[in-house]
Design a protein around this motif. Structure first.
Motif, PDB file in Angstrom:
ATOM      1  N   LEU A  27       0.820  -1.210   0.000  1.00  0.00           N
ATOM      2  CA  LEU A  27       0.000   0.000   0.000  1.00  0.00           C
ATOM      3  C   LEU A  27       0.855   1.261   0.000  1.00  0.00           C
ATOM      4  CD1 LEU A  27      -2.907  -1.135   2.329  1.00  0.00           C
ATOM      5  CD2 LEU A  27      -2.838  -1.068  -0.176  1.00  0.00           C
ATOM      6  N   ARG A  30       1.820   1.513  -3.577  1.00  0.00           N
ATOM      7  CA  ARG A  30       0.650   2.008  -4.330  1.00  0.00           C
ATOM      8  C   ARG A  30       0.528   3.520  -4.208  1.00  0.00           C
ATOM      9  NH1 ARG A  30      -4.850   1.427  -1.440  1.00  0.00           N
ATOM     10  NH2 ARG A  30      -3.768   3.060  -0.298  1.00  0.00           N
ATOM     11  N   LEU A  46      -3.185   5.959   4.575  1.00  0.00           N
ATOM     12  CA  LEU A  46      -3.223   4.552   4.962  1.00  0.00           C
ATOM     13  C   LEU A  46      -3.853   4.300   6.330  1.00  0.00           C
ATOM     14  CD1 LEU A  46       0.355   3.604   3.768  1.00  0.00           C
ATOM     15  CD2 LEU A  46      -1.805   3.058   2.632  1.00  0.00           C
TER      16      LEU A  46
END
Length: 164
Positions: A27, A30, A46
């Protein structure tokens, strides 16, 4: 990262998992592809604990996937940017995204990746669905898809109009 190592396996997948094989690491990567650069922005995006984020950013820098760049001296603050090695993860990340869209996006993809050159979509072959051109990370524009949340659509519209 992982509690288990794969030292006894002669496998490139296992070795790659040692570096990027946990939820938060993927993540972070990403978000880096989406243009997030600063610690507080990663943390806000996040919702990860600060110590976990610090660990993941440090590890990605140690592995040469991200590089740190000082942008403020007092207090010291850094930006994190993908290196060439990090950008090399783009095909794997896009394949995982498209696989997730196919199998787990009940209301349709939350985001669609549009070719800047002709508005076709990214295909599993990492080409444009319309013109067939091979696509890379600088060739696409992410846009809210049919499965996007209303907040995602509002954020995309604000970004497009240049308003916060």
């Amino acid at each position: 990262m992982l509690n288990r190592t794969y030292d006894d396996q002669n496998c490139s997948i296992a070795r790659a998992l040692e570096i990027v094989g946990d939820r938060w690491t993927l993540l972070v990567i990403r978000d880096a592809f989406e243009g997030i650069r600063r610690f507080d922005d990663f943390q806000a995006s996040l919702g990860v604990a600060r110590n976990v984020l610090t660990d993941r950013l440090n590890r990605l820098c140690e592995e040469g996937i991200l590089r740190r760049r000082l942008y403020q001296e007092r207090p010291e603050r850094y930006e994190y940017r993908l290196t060439r090695k990090g950008v090399g993860l783009w095909p794997a990340m896009m394949s995982l995204l498209l696989w997730g869209d196919e199998h787990y996006a009940e209301n349709g993809p939350p985001m669609v990746l549009i070719h800047r050159g002709c508005t076709g979509r990214l295909t599993p072959a990492l080409t444009c669905s319309e013109c067939g051109a091979a696509l890379g990370p600088t060739d696409i524009d992410p846009r809210p898809g049919p499965g996007a949340l209303p907040t995602d659509r509002a954020a995309q519209q604000a970004a497009a109009s240049g308003t916060p």
